[in-house]
Design an enzyme around this catalytic site. Structure first.
Site, PDB file in Angstrom:
ATOM      1  N   LYS A 250     -12.822   7.305  -7.711  1.00 23.47           N
ATOM      2  CA  LYS A 250     -11.617   7.937  -7.170  1.00 23.47           C
ATOM      3  C   LYS A 250     -10.404   7.090  -7.534  1.00 23.47           C
ATOM      4  O   LYS A 250     -10.340   5.905  -7.210  1.00 23.47           O
ATOM      5  CB  LYS A 250     -11.732   8.057  -5.646  1.00 23.47           C
ATOM      6  CG  LYS A 250     -10.440   8.470  -4.948  1.00 23.47           C
ATOM      7  CD  LYS A 250     -10.570   8.351  -3.423  1.00 23.47           C
ATOM      8  CE  LYS A 250      -9.237   8.558  -2.731  1.00 23.47           C
ATOM      9  NZ  LYS A 250      -9.317   8.368  -1.258  1.00 23.47           N
ATOM     10  N   ASP A 255      -1.456   7.317  -2.167  1.00 31.40           N
ATOM     11  CA  ASP A 255      -1.842   8.390  -1.265  1.00 31.40           C
ATOM     12  C   ASP A 255      -0.906   8.424  -0.059  1.00 31.40           C
ATOM     13  O   ASP A 255      -1.071   7.673   0.894  1.00 31.40           O
ATOM     14  CB  ASP A 255      -3.288   8.211  -0.803  1.00 31.40           C
ATOM     15  CG  ASP A 255      -3.735   9.324   0.137  1.00 31.40           C
ATOM     16  OD1 ASP A 255      -3.072  10.385   0.122  1.00 31.40           O
ATOM     17  OD2 ASP A 255      -4.726   9.131   0.855  1.00 31.40           O
ATOM     18  N   LYS A 262       0.714  10.700   6.128  1.00 29.45           N
ATOM     19  CA  LYS A 262       0.209   9.545   6.870  1.00 29.45           C
ATOM     20  C   LYS A 262       1.322   8.929   7.718  1.00 29.45           C
ATOM     21  O   LYS A 262       2.509   9.061   7.393  1.00 29.45           O
ATOM     22  CB  LYS A 262      -0.310   8.472   5.894  1.00 29.45           C
ATOM     23  CG  LYS A 262      -1.565   8.843   5.142  1.00 29.45           C
ATOM     24  CD  LYS A 262      -1.953   7.720   4.194  1.00 29.45           C
ATOM     25  CE  LYS A 262      -3.230   8.059   3.423  1.00 29.45           C
ATOM     26  NZ  LYS A 262      -4.419   8.069   4.279  1.00 29.45           N
ATOM     27  N   ASP A 273      -5.628   3.034  -2.941  1.00 23.72           N
ATOM     28  CA  ASP A 273      -6.547   4.154  -2.797  1.00 23.72           C
ATOM     29  C   ASP A 273      -7.205   4.526  -4.122  1.00 23.72           C
ATOM     30  O   ASP A 273      -7.950   5.512  -4.187  1.00 23.72           O
ATOM     31  CB  ASP A 273      -5.816   5.368  -2.203  1.00 23.72           C
ATOM     32  CG  ASP A 273      -6.745   6.280  -1.420  1.00 23.72           C
ATOM     33  OD1 ASP A 273      -7.816   5.806  -0.998  1.00 23.72           O
ATOM     34  OD2 ASP A 273      -6.398   7.460  -1.229  1.00 23.72           O
ATOM     35  N   GLU A 334      -8.060  14.056   0.391  1.00 22.11           N
ATOM     36  CA  GLU A 334      -7.876  14.475  -1.000  1.00 22.11           C
ATOM     37  C   GLU A 334      -8.860  13.844  -1.964  1.00 22.11           C
ATOM     38  O   GLU A 334      -9.117  14.385  -3.046  1.00 22.11           O
ATOM     39  CB  GLU A 334      -6.442  14.159  -1.445  1.00 22.11           C
ATOM     40  CG  GLU A 334      -6.179  12.746  -1.936  1.00 22.11           C
ATOM     41  CD  GLU A 334      -6.432  11.651  -0.907  1.00 22.11           C
ATOM     42  OE1 GLU A 334      -6.811  10.533  -1.300  1.00 22.11           O
ATOM     43  OE2 GLU A 334      -6.269  11.904   0.303  1.00 22.11           O
ATOM     44  N   ARG A 336     -12.069  13.458  -2.041  1.00 16.28           N
ATOM     45  CA  ARG A 336     -13.249  14.272  -2.345  1.00 16.28           C
ATOM     46  C   ARG A 336     -12.885  15.464  -3.240  1.00 16.28           C
ATOM     47  O   ARG A 336     -13.726  15.943  -4.004  1.00 16.28           O
ATOM     48  CB  ARG A 336     -13.903  14.734  -1.043  1.00 16.28           C
ATOM     49  CG  ARG A 336     -13.058  15.653  -0.190  1.00 16.28           C
ATOM     50  CD  ARG A 336     -13.469  15.646   1.275  1.00 16.28           C
ATOM     51  NE  ARG A 336     -13.103  14.395   1.926  1.00 16.28           N
ATOM     52  CZ  ARG A 336     -13.359  14.101   3.205  1.00 16.28           C
ATOM     53  NH1 ARG A 336     -13.989  14.980   3.962  1.00 16.28           N
ATOM     54  NH2 ARG A 336     -12.988  12.948   3.723  1.00 16.28           N
TER      55      ARG A 336
END
EC number: 3.4.11.1
Length: 486
Positions: A250, A255, A262, A273, A334, A336
């Site tokens: 990933k 993010d 967030k 991330d 996000e 996944r």
């Protein structure tokens, strides 16, 4: 910094191993005849007894150029293992890095002495390229670390793959530590492309290619950013015609959470991330540097998750490359959505013998395991056992958590084949259950959630001096070395 293996001591500082059985090492006499007898009263008067972590320093007489000799406790001989040797070397470097000393010689300790150099190299890592006001005393002075051993050839042979693995860790740390205005999908892909110089084959897929492939789930994550999403495929072909092992990472370069924004505090950490992708890239570098006798492909999905007027909304439904549809109930889940498309592409394109994916996927894994172990989920007991053993061997440990149909039921959606979150319970498990839906029948697969170990503030051991730990390359490299090489 240079790391060398020699038969004789040289430099500003000499470090000798001590243990409770011999806390005044006889090796002192190899440096200067009768030195152990001269030093023994001083050592006896102190509380130094060769225990792990203890040190005793003195300034030698009539040894030109030697600033000091350090006796460093290694602990009881029957308790010395790879981790303690690494911590030993790391402790030496940590104490001397900015001390003014330029060259240190460290006495080797046993057949696994190359681990001392590994610890020293991991501890020597710095990421201060953006620091413009460091004082001289804050800058590293140490330039060379010498491991002193009578068996240079054997230790050098052991050091070669460890050095390659440490290069992979350095790469992963560098990538994670970079600010998101410097490391974004296109610039990240360009850095990976540079690794073709060490024998890797690198293919970069931009948004036009990804659209044709049907990676609408991945593209949906990145559609709120002005930065173009990318998928990068990194191939190492060292194993003949056999099917490759696939690593998938990933790579969310920043993010924000998207529309499901967030909270502001600590959002700066979300530059990390992309830690799963950094682990994959670092592992591929290590494999290439040591010329691993295996076929391995690393694939990373690189995106930014941002909240502009074009961003994906909660309630949007996307079609993945597999044809399955997903209702996006939370745009901050996000990772996944990126991984599912890359996992499918990896299987369609490379027909791998097994797949391991890594991701800073859930905060829930930190609730479960803290910052000491990564979470492991798998459909294959053998692969799970191989990863667990590799983690123990390299100090990058994983802990297997359960999966079952009952958890899978939490992903049911009213409007699509599935939703991208499963509710407040078992968040790490439902994330893994989501990914499993994109693994073809018969393909051994493991998912490693590294959200708790990819970065860590506060107390850390000396081998881990950076905000970014660089977790993953050593684990994956060891997995290949022990189980997938010809």
């Amino acid at each position: 910094m240079k790391f060398e293996i020699e038969t004789a001591y040289s430099g500003d500082v000499y470090v000798l191993c001590a243990d409770p059985e011999q806390y005044v090492p006889s090796a002192l006499d190899e440096i200067q005849s009768g030195l152990s007898a001269k030093v023994k009263p001083l050592v006896e008067a102190s509380r130094f007894r060769g225990k792990s972590g203890q040190t005793f320093e003195f300034t030698p007489v009539d040894l030109d150029g030697v600033q000091k000799i350090i006796l460093a406790g290694l602990g009881e001989a029957d308790k010395v293992d790879d981790r303690s040797l690494e911590l030993y070397g790391a402790g030496v470097v940590k104490s001397l890095l900015t001390s003014g000393a330029k060259k240190v010689s460290i006495q080797a300790a046993g057949k696994d002495a190359a681990r001392i150099l590994l610890g020293a190299r991991l501890a020597a890592y710095r990421f201060d390229k953006y620091m413009t006001k460091l004082k001289d005393e804050q800058k590293p002075s140490l330039e060379t670390v010498v491991l002193v051993t009578p068996d240079v050839d054997a230790v050098s042979t052991a050091w070669m793959p460890l050095e390659a693995a440490s290069e992979g860790t350095y790469m992963a740390r560098d990538l994670m530590n970079e600010p998101p205005n410097v490391l974004y999908p296109a610039s990240y892909a360009a850095r990976i492309k540079e690794m073709e110089s060490i024998g890797l084959k690198v293919t970069i897929l931009g948004e036009e290619e990804l659209t044709k492939l049907g990676m609408l789930s991945l593209l949906g994550v990145g559609q709120g950013s002005v930065k173009e999403s990318q998928v990068v495929c990194i191939e190492w072909n060292g194993g003949g015609d056999e099917a490759p092992l696939a690593f998938v990472g990933k790579g969310v370069c920043f993010d924000s959470g998207g529309i499901s924004l967030k909270p502001g505090p600590n959002m700066q950490d979300m530059k990390g991330d992309m830690g799963g992708s950094a682990a994959v890239v670092g592992a591929m570098k290590a494999l290439a540097l040591r010329k691993a006798k295996a076929n391995v492909v690393g694939l990373v999905g690189l995106v930014e998750n941002m909240p502009d007027g074009n961003a994906s909304r909660p309630g949007d439904i996307v079609t993945t490359m597999s044809g399955q549809t997903v209702e996006n109930q939370n745009t901050d889940a996000e990772g996944r959505l990126v991984l599912c498309d890359v996992l499918w592409y990896a299987q369609e394109t490379y027909k791998p013998k097994a797949i391991v994916d890594l991701a800073t996927l859930t905060g829930a894994i930190i609730v479960s395991l803290g910052h000491e172990n990564a979470g492991l989920f798998s459909n294959d007991d053998t692969l799970s056992e191989q990863l667990t053993a590799a983690g123990v061997s390299e100090g990058e440990t994983v802990w297997r958590l359960p999966m079952s149909q009952k958890y899978d039921n939490l992903l049911k959606s009213q409007f699509a084949d599935m939703k991208n979150i499963g509710g407040p319970a078992a968040g790490s498990i439902t994330a893994a259950q989501f990914l499993k839906r994109f693994i073809k029948e018969g393909t051994p697969w493991a998912h490693i959630d590294i959200a708790g170990v990819a970065w860590k503030s506060g107390d850390k051991d000396a081998t881990d001096p950076s905000w970014a730990s660089g977790f993953g390359p050593r684990l994956l490299d060891r997995l290949v070395k022990d189980n997938f090489e010809a």
